[in-house]
Design a protein around this motif. Sequence first.
Motif, PDB file in Angstrom:
ATOM      1  N   GLY A  40       0.819  -1.207   0.000  1.00 60.45           N
ATOM      2  CA  GLY A  40       0.000   0.000   0.000  1.00 60.45           C
ATOM      3  C   GLY A  40       0.852   1.255   0.000  1.00 60.45           C
ATOM      4  O   GLY A  40       0.565   2.225  -0.725  1.00 60.45           O
ATOM      5  N   LEU A  41       1.912   1.255   0.807  1.00 57.27           N
ATOM      6  CA  LEU A  41       2.817   2.406   0.826  1.00 57.27           C
ATOM      7  C   LEU A  41       3.508   2.564  -0.523  1.00 57.27           C
ATOM      8  O   LEU A  41       3.677   3.685  -1.018  1.00 57.27           O
ATOM      9  CB  LEU A  41       3.856   2.235   1.933  1.00 57.27           C
ATOM     10  CG  LEU A  41       4.803   3.429   2.138  1.00 57.27           C
ATOM     11  CD1 LEU A  41       4.038   4.653   2.628  1.00 57.27           C
ATOM     12  CD2 LEU A  41       5.923   3.065   3.108  1.00 57.27           C
TER      13      LEU A  41
ATOM     14  N   LEU B 117       2.286   1.704  -3.401  1.00 56.89           N
ATOM     15  CA  LEU B 117       1.281   2.241  -4.324  1.00 56.89           C
ATOM     16  C   LEU B 117       1.154   3.750  -4.202  1.00 56.89           C
ATOM     17  O   LEU B 117       1.132   4.467  -5.210  1.00 56.89           O
ATOM     18  CB  LEU B 117      -0.077   1.598  -4.040  1.00 56.89           C
ATOM     19  CG  LEU B 117      -0.504   0.409  -4.883  1.00 56.89           C
ATOM     20  CD1 LEU B 117      -1.742  -0.226  -4.293  1.00 56.89           C
ATOM     21  CD2 LEU B 117      -0.775   0.842  -6.322  1.00 56.89           C
ATOM     22  N   THR B 118       1.055   4.231  -2.975  1.00 56.50           N
ATOM     23  CA  THR B 118       0.797   5.656  -2.790  1.00 56.50           C
ATOM     24  C   THR B 118       2.029   6.514  -3.027  1.00 56.50           C
ATOM     25  O   THR B 118       1.907   7.654  -3.480  1.00 56.50           O
ATOM     26  CB  THR B 118       0.255   5.932  -1.374  1.00 56.50           C
ATOM     27  OG1 THR B 118       1.159   5.401  -0.403  1.00 56.50           O
ATOM     28  CG2 THR B 118      -1.108   5.299  -1.189  1.00 56.50           C
ATOM     29  N   THR B 119       3.220   5.986  -2.730  1.00 62.00           N
ATOM     30  CA  THR B 119       4.429   6.806  -2.838  1.00 62.00           C
ATOM     31  C   THR B 119       5.169   6.622  -4.152  1.00 62.00           C
ATOM     32  O   THR B 119       6.121   7.362  -4.423  1.00 62.00           O
ATOM     33  CB  THR B 119       5.418   6.485  -1.697  1.00 62.00           C
ATOM     34  OG1 THR B 119       5.826   5.106  -1.801  1.00 62.00           O
ATOM     35  CG2 THR B 119       4.787   6.732  -0.340  1.00 62.00           C
ATOM     36  N   PHE B 120       4.737   5.660  -4.980  1.00 61.86           N
ATOM     37  CA  PHE B 120       5.529   5.355  -6.172  1.00 61.86           C
ATOM     38  C   PHE B 120       4.690   4.977  -7.385  1.00 61.86           C
ATOM     39  O   PHE B 120       4.736   5.632  -8.426  1.00 61.86           O
ATOM     40  CB  PHE B 120       6.518   4.228  -5.837  1.00 61.86           C
ATOM     41  CG  PHE B 120       7.486   3.894  -6.938  1.00 61.86           C
ATOM     42  CD1 PHE B 120       8.252   4.883  -7.541  1.00 61.86           C
ATOM     43  CD2 PHE B 120       7.638   2.580  -7.359  1.00 61.86           C
ATOM     44  CE1 PHE B 120       9.150   4.564  -8.558  1.00 61.86           C
ATOM     45  CE2 PHE B 120       8.535   2.249  -8.367  1.00 61.86           C
ATOM     46  CZ  PHE B 120       9.296   3.242  -8.962  1.00 61.86           C
TER      47      PHE B 120
ATOM     48  N   LEU C 226       0.087  12.344   6.151  1.00 64.54           N
ATOM     49  CA  LEU C 226      -0.771  11.235   5.747  1.00 64.54           C
ATOM     50  C   LEU C 226       0.036   9.970   5.506  1.00 64.54           C
ATOM     51  O   LEU C 226      -0.392   8.871   5.886  1.00 64.54           O
ATOM     52  CB  LEU C 226      -1.567  11.602   4.489  1.00 64.54           C
ATOM     53  CG  LEU C 226      -2.525  10.516   3.984  1.00 64.54           C
ATOM     54  CD1 LEU C 226      -3.506  10.088   5.075  1.00 64.54           C
ATOM     55  CD2 LEU C 226      -3.285  10.990   2.753  1.00 64.54           C
ATOM     56  N   LEU C 227       1.212  10.097   4.893  1.00 62.38           N
ATOM     57  CA  LEU C 227       2.038   8.905   4.655  1.00 62.38           C
ATOM     58  C   LEU C 227       2.318   8.174   5.964  1.00 62.38           C
ATOM     59  O   LEU C 227       2.139   6.957   6.069  1.00 62.38           O
ATOM     60  CB  LEU C 227       3.356   9.290   3.977  1.00 62.38           C
ATOM     61  CG  LEU C 227       3.283   9.740   2.525  1.00 62.38           C
ATOM     62  CD1 LEU C 227       4.684  10.043   2.008  1.00 62.38           C
ATOM     63  CD2 LEU C 227       2.617   8.685   1.648  1.00 62.38           C
TER      64      LEU C 227
END
Length: 435
Positions: free
Chosen positions: A153-154, A156-159, A174-175
């Motif tokens: 999930g991390l 997905l959101t950061t990359f 939020l991260l």
Amino acid sequence: MASSTALNALLDLVTEDRLRNSTQGARGALIASESDKARVINSGAFRRLQQKAQVFPLEPNAAVRTRLTHSIEVSQIGRYLAQRVIQNFGSTSESYERLTAFVNNVETACLLHDIGNPPFGHLGESAVQEWFRDDKNNATVPDLCAFDGNPQGLRLTTFLSGADAHGLNLTCTLLLSTIKYPWDLDRRPEDKKIGIFSGDYVFYEQACAKLGWHAGRKFPFARLMDTADEIAYSMSDLEDGLEKKIISLDDLEKEFGSKRFPKGAIPPFIKFKTDVINAAVKVAADAFTTQLDNILAGDPFELVHEGSEIGGLLNQVNRFARARIYSNEAAEKVELAGRSVIKGLLRHFGELIKLSEESFSVLVEGDMKAIKKRNLDFQARLFRRLPTSYVEKYRLDARGNEMHRRSHLVVDFIAGMTDDFALETYQVLEGIKIK
């Protein structure tokens, strides 16, 4: 009650800082938190949750929860919980902007909490782990041997999401709010899951540095997100069991006592559910408020302790769900089939992982002459199934060596599939279905 100094320290963690400066410039923490929410709910990864199972894969009954409906319910409880925390502090001189941004961050973290889950849930996770642990596949990538939906999930959101190497470029607040396990493989405590892939840890450290937060400590907002999830799924699993007629209201009355299910204007189960959620939120908010100094220090602390009355009830609910709902024959059959689907997909797409770096580079560049010369016609067809945006991210060399990046590329594709798309793709590759 925690001091006003502790409240100030908590709200100081609400910022608009991002790992890449926003193209919109500085607009304040509140607008930044609204922008984060918009980025999440408009992302393809979030929409795909509507066809990923919460408990019952490939469920035709739309009233039974998916990961999407579950995430929305968690976000409502998370928002409620954050508001109760604010209420506990009573009259405060804190600005509307900081208080509302705090609530928004908890709510959006809850929306994101399951975004990295692969098809078929935990059995999908274990299928990925087993494939990369199997020596016959010659693809031992430590992170993927410990694969889990949380670090995915991390990632997905950061990359993976978004146009550049920063993904959705969410605020650092939020991260950190989404990270349930704040460590990677090298730093994790014994017998704990990982929450961050090794190639992503440096970006986690950068986010911590932006906020002055100590890496490795669980972020306070993440505690609220995690608690909201625990409260939500304890009730939703029972309700889905009732919807599918796996259990009955009589079963619940025998297990938890008929007094908890009074007949009246509100249906008995809804009354039970509402009472449990309200009680759990109050206990959690009170614990968060009174223990805020310790929480800010990163001390381990359960907001709903199992020794409390409501904590004991939630544990009882979870034991009942494991015994009567998760182990239901129909649910287990689909889960077992789902595990075979994920392992089958890895068996086929694993052909891309087994190629030499030079041969895989030929596929990436689309060199048809070299593809034919190297007899890569089958692998080329597999490669063309991969999302172009993910292939472009693979080309970036900032997150691990080539073999690690290629292995992640394949897993990124499979983990991002919905349950039904995973099944359909598997059937095509096995020759069961042509189109």
